[in-house]
Design a protein around this motif. Structure first.
Motif, PDB file in Angstrom:
ATOM      1  N   SER A 107       2.610   6.385 -14.810  1.00 39.15           N
ATOM      2  CA  SER A 107       3.134   5.036 -14.579  1.00 39.15           C
ATOM      3  C   SER A 107       4.101   4.987 -13.410  1.00 39.15           C
ATOM      4  N   LEU A 108       4.434   6.152 -12.825  1.00 41.40           N
ATOM      5  CA  LEU A 108       5.454   6.210 -11.781  1.00 41.40           C
ATOM      6  C   LEU A 108       4.891   6.675 -10.451  1.00 41.40           C
ATOM      7  N   VAL A 109       5.412   6.105  -9.373  1.00 45.11           N
ATOM      8  CA  VAL A 109       5.109   6.548  -8.012  1.00 45.11           C
ATOM      9  C   VAL A 109       6.425   6.889  -7.316  1.00 45.11           C
ATOM     10  N   GLY A 110       6.323   7.465  -6.136  1.00 46.55           N
ATOM     11  CA  GLY A 110       7.500   7.810  -5.365  1.00 46.55           C
ATOM     12  C   GLY A 110       7.923   6.703  -4.416  1.00 46.55           C
ATOM     13  N   HIS A 111       8.998   6.968  -3.716  1.00 45.32           N
ATOM     14  CA  HIS A 111       9.540   6.045  -2.718  1.00 45.32           C
ATOM     15  C   HIS A 111       8.482   5.720  -1.663  1.00 45.32           C
ATOM     16  N   GLY A 112       8.363   4.438  -1.336  1.00 49.78           N
ATOM     17  CA  GLY A 112       7.459   4.013  -0.282  1.00 49.78           C
ATOM     18  C   GLY A 112       6.033   3.796  -0.721  1.00 49.78           C
ATOM     19  N   GLU A 113       5.668   4.278  -1.898  1.00 47.29           N
ATOM     20  CA  GLU A 113       4.304   4.109  -2.380  1.00 47.29           C
ATOM     21  C   GLU A 113       4.129   2.717  -3.004  1.00 47.29           C
ATOM     22  N   ALA A 114       2.917   2.195  -2.948  1.00 47.03           N
ATOM     23  CA  ALA A 114       2.659   0.856  -3.466  1.00 47.03           C
ATOM     24  C   ALA A 114       2.668   0.848  -4.988  1.00 47.03           C
ATOM     25  N   LEU A 115       3.359  -0.144  -5.550  1.00 48.24           N
ATOM     26  CA  LEU A 115       3.275  -0.437  -6.975  1.00 48.24           C
ATOM     27  C   LEU A 115       2.085  -1.358  -7.208  1.00 48.24           C
ATOM     28  N   HIS A 116       1.406  -1.162  -8.325  1.00 46.99           N
ATOM     29  CA  HIS A 116       0.184  -1.919  -8.598  1.00 46.99           C
ATOM     30  C   HIS A 116       0.416  -2.996  -9.652  1.00 46.99           C
ATOM     31  N   ARG A 117       0.146  -4.247  -9.289  1.00 45.65           N
ATOM     32  CA  ARG A 117       0.102  -5.316 -10.288  1.00 45.65           C
ATOM     33  C   ARG A 117      -1.284  -5.283 -10.930  1.00 45.65           C
ATOM     34  N   PRO A 118      -1.360  -5.038 -12.250  1.00 47.51           N
ATOM     35  CA  PRO A 118      -2.673  -4.896 -12.877  1.00 47.51           C
ATOM     36  C   PRO A 118      -3.376  -6.241 -13.014  1.00 47.51           C
ATOM     37  N   PRO A 119      -4.701  -6.244 -13.113  1.00 46.52           N
ATOM     38  CA  PRO A 119      -5.428  -7.507 -13.216  1.00 46.52           C
ATOM     39  C   PRO A 119      -5.216  -8.225 -14.539  1.00 46.52           C
ATOM     40  N   GLU A 120      -4.675  -7.519 -15.534  1.00 46.00           N
ATOM     41  CA  GLU A 120      -4.494  -8.118 -16.853  1.00 46.00           C
ATOM     42  C   GLU A 120      -3.291  -9.050 -16.946  1.00 46.00           C
ATOM     43  N   SER A 121      -2.437  -9.091 -15.911  1.00 45.03           N
ATOM     44  CA  SER A 121      -1.209  -9.878 -16.034  1.00 45.03           C
ATOM     45  C   SER A 121      -0.639 -10.213 -14.665  1.00 45.03           C
ATOM     46  N   TRP A 258       8.596 -13.027 -10.255  1.00 49.62           N
ATOM     47  CA  TRP A 258       7.740 -11.888 -10.569  1.00 49.62           C
ATOM     48  C   TRP A 258       7.468 -11.069  -9.311  1.00 49.62           C
ATOM     49  N   LEU A 259       7.086  -9.835  -9.508  1.00 49.28           N
ATOM     50  CA  LEU A 259       6.638  -8.998  -8.406  1.00 49.28           C
ATOM     51  C   LEU A 259       5.210  -9.400  -8.050  1.00 49.28           C
ATOM     52  N   THR A 260       4.995  -9.769  -6.796  1.00 53.48           N
ATOM     53  CA  THR A 260       3.699 -10.260  -6.356  1.00 53.48           C
ATOM     54  C   THR A 260       3.247  -9.490  -5.123  1.00 53.48           C
ATOM     55  N   PRO A 261       1.945  -9.409  -4.896  1.00 53.50           N
ATOM     56  CA  PRO A 261       1.455  -8.697  -3.717  1.00 53.50           C
ATOM     57  C   PRO A 261       2.097  -9.212  -2.436  1.00 53.50           C
ATOM     58  N   GLY A 262       2.508  -8.274  -1.590  1.00 50.52           N
ATOM     59  CA  GLY A 262       3.184  -8.622  -0.347  1.00 50.52           C
ATOM     60  C   GLY A 262       4.694  -8.530  -0.437  1.00 50.52           C
ATOM     61  N   SER A 263       5.220  -8.460  -1.664  1.00 49.42           N
ATOM     62  CA  SER A 263       6.669  -8.337  -1.848  1.00 49.42           C
ATOM     63  C   SER A 263       7.094  -6.871  -1.773  1.00 49.42           C
ATOM     64  N   GLU A 264       8.412  -6.667  -1.667  1.00 51.21           N
ATOM     65  CA  GLU A 264       8.976  -5.320  -1.702  1.00 51.21           C
ATOM     66  C   GLU A 264      10.185  -5.329  -2.622  1.00 51.21           C
ATOM     67  N   ILE A 265      10.259  -4.350  -3.497  1.00 51.79           N
ATOM     68  CA  ILE A 265      11.379  -4.207  -4.427  1.00 51.79           C
ATOM     69  C   ILE A 265      12.172  -2.961  -4.040  1.00 51.79           C
ATOM     70  N   SER A 266      13.502  -3.058  -4.064  1.00 51.95           N
ATOM     71  CA  SER A 266      14.366  -1.937  -3.692  1.00 51.95           C
ATOM     72  C   SER A 266      15.462  -1.768  -4.733  1.00 51.95           C
ATOM     73  N   ILE A 280       1.214  -4.359  -4.434  1.00 56.63           N
ATOM     74  CA  ILE A 280      -0.156  -4.778  -4.149  1.00 56.63           C
ATOM     75  C   ILE A 280      -0.862  -5.043  -5.473  1.00 56.63           C
ATOM     76  N   ASP A 281      -1.973  -5.751  -5.418  1.00 57.70           N
ATOM     77  CA  ASP A 281      -2.831  -5.841  -6.589  1.00 57.70           C
ATOM     78  C   ASP A 281      -3.511  -4.500  -6.799  1.00 57.70           C
ATOM     79  N   GLU A 282      -3.649  -4.122  -8.057  1.00 56.63           N
ATOM     80  CA  GLU A 282      -4.325  -2.864  -8.362  1.00 56.63           C
ATOM     81  C   GLU A 282      -5.731  -2.876  -7.772  1.00 56.63           C
ATOM     82  N   PRO A 283      -6.091  -1.883  -6.990  1.00 63.18           N
ATOM     83  CA  PRO A 283      -7.429  -1.858  -6.409  1.00 63.18           C
ATOM     84  C   PRO A 283      -8.512  -1.834  -7.490  1.00 63.18           C
ATOM     85  N   ALA A 284      -9.596  -2.476  -7.217  1.00 64.65           N
ATOM     86  CA  ALA A 284     -10.691  -2.515  -8.176  1.00 64.65           C
ATOM     87  C   ALA A 284     -11.305  -1.135  -8.327  1.00 64.65           C
TER      88      ALA A 284
END
Length: 288
Positions: A107-121, A258-266, A280-284
């Motif tokens: 469920s975790l990524v490192g600094h600078g990596e994209a977080l994925h918004r899942p298609p379920e929510s 909410w966190l949405t594609p194109g945003s950045e959280i710090s 980003i949206d979770e890739p298909a």
């Protein structure tokens, strides 16, 4: 010292941050846990001498991983700031004991990596936190010995799929969607922190401050958290404990944020570092 784990063209590297470079100590300390042990124990002087002659890699040419990519335990503390309790629609008063849940490493990524918004929510929320990283095997710590178990501190973004968190009274489903949280960019060793009870935490969404607090405002302080967690499980080097998020989360705002594609959280912690991730949206992918 600041301990980081990164991926380079040659593979995964653990090392010590030195300016805008990483001193690669993988040849002598093959993983983050062994390096953490050496850098925070009696062998610290040996690590310092290795840095001067270690091969280097530029930080802007690597992919940051969570500082410990596969910790045995990822523990998180819920509703641990009074202002977050006040904004909650589920918890109405200070809890009697720390509210503990866990996350999975995936469920975790490192600094600078994209977080994925899942298609379920679309209810993807942020929670900036200060993280404790364990450096010593510890069971049933006392208030006098608890902080001795801490190797260092880091930034943590406890991303939450809020509607899935609320399916039942258990938080797990909303906290463990893959690549929805982050940790890093490194571990700042405890000797670099003058007063861990006075760390300042700030969370920004697209440059706008969403959360701000200090660890002095924790309901259950760092010692409380370590003594409680080490009672029900043996804490081991590399384990990480996210200590809770302050008020200002997205679901409690009007309008909600909410966190949405194109945003950045710090997430920034004073004296520790700054963790940033695009959304980003979770890739298909193919389903099975």
């Amino acid at each position: 010292m600041q301990i980081a784990t990164v991926r380079t063209e040659a593979g995964i590297v653990s090392g010590i941050v030195d300016g805008d470079e990483l001193a690669d100590l993988t040849s002598t300390h093959p993983d983050a846990v062994s390096l953490l042990d050496a850098a925070t124990g009696p062998d610290r002087g040996d690590v310092e001498s290795l840095i001067a002659r270690a091969p280097r890699v530029a930080l802007d040419e690597v992919e940051f991983l969570p500082p410990v990519p596969q910790p045995r335990r990822i523990l998180c503390v819920g509703t641990n700031y009074a202002d977050h309790v006040a904004e909650s629609d589920r918890v109405t008063e200070r809890p009697d004991h720390p509210l503990i849940f866990s996350r999975y490493p995936s469920s975790l990524v490192g600094h600078g990596e994209a977080l994925h918004r899942p298609p379920e929510s679309t209810s993807f929320d942020y929670e900036g936190e200060v993280a404790i990283v364990i450096g010593r095997t510890t069971r049933r710590a006392t208030r006098e010995t608890a902080l001795d178990a801490v190797a260092g501190y880091s930034c943590f973004m406890d991303g939450t799929i809020r509607d899935w968190q609320r399916h039942t009274s258990q938080f797990l489903p909303g906290k463990t969607f893959e690549r929805t949280g982050s940790w890093g960019p490194w571990i700042t060793t405890a000797d670099e922190i003058d007063d861990p009870t006075a760390l300042t935490l700030r969370t920004e969404l697209d440059g706008e401050q969403m959360q701000a607090a200090t660890t002095a405002q924790l309901i259950f302080d760092l010692v409380d958290i370590i003594t409680y967690c080490s009672t029900f499980t043996t804490l081991e080097p590399g384990d990480v404990i996210a200590t809770g998020t302050p008020g200002g989360v997205g679901y409690a705002r009007d309008p909600q944020r909410w966190l949405t594609p194109g945003s950045e959280i710090s997430v920034e912690v004073s004296g520790v570092g700054r963790l940033s991730n695009p959304i980003i949206d979770e890739p298909a992918t193919e389903t099975t």
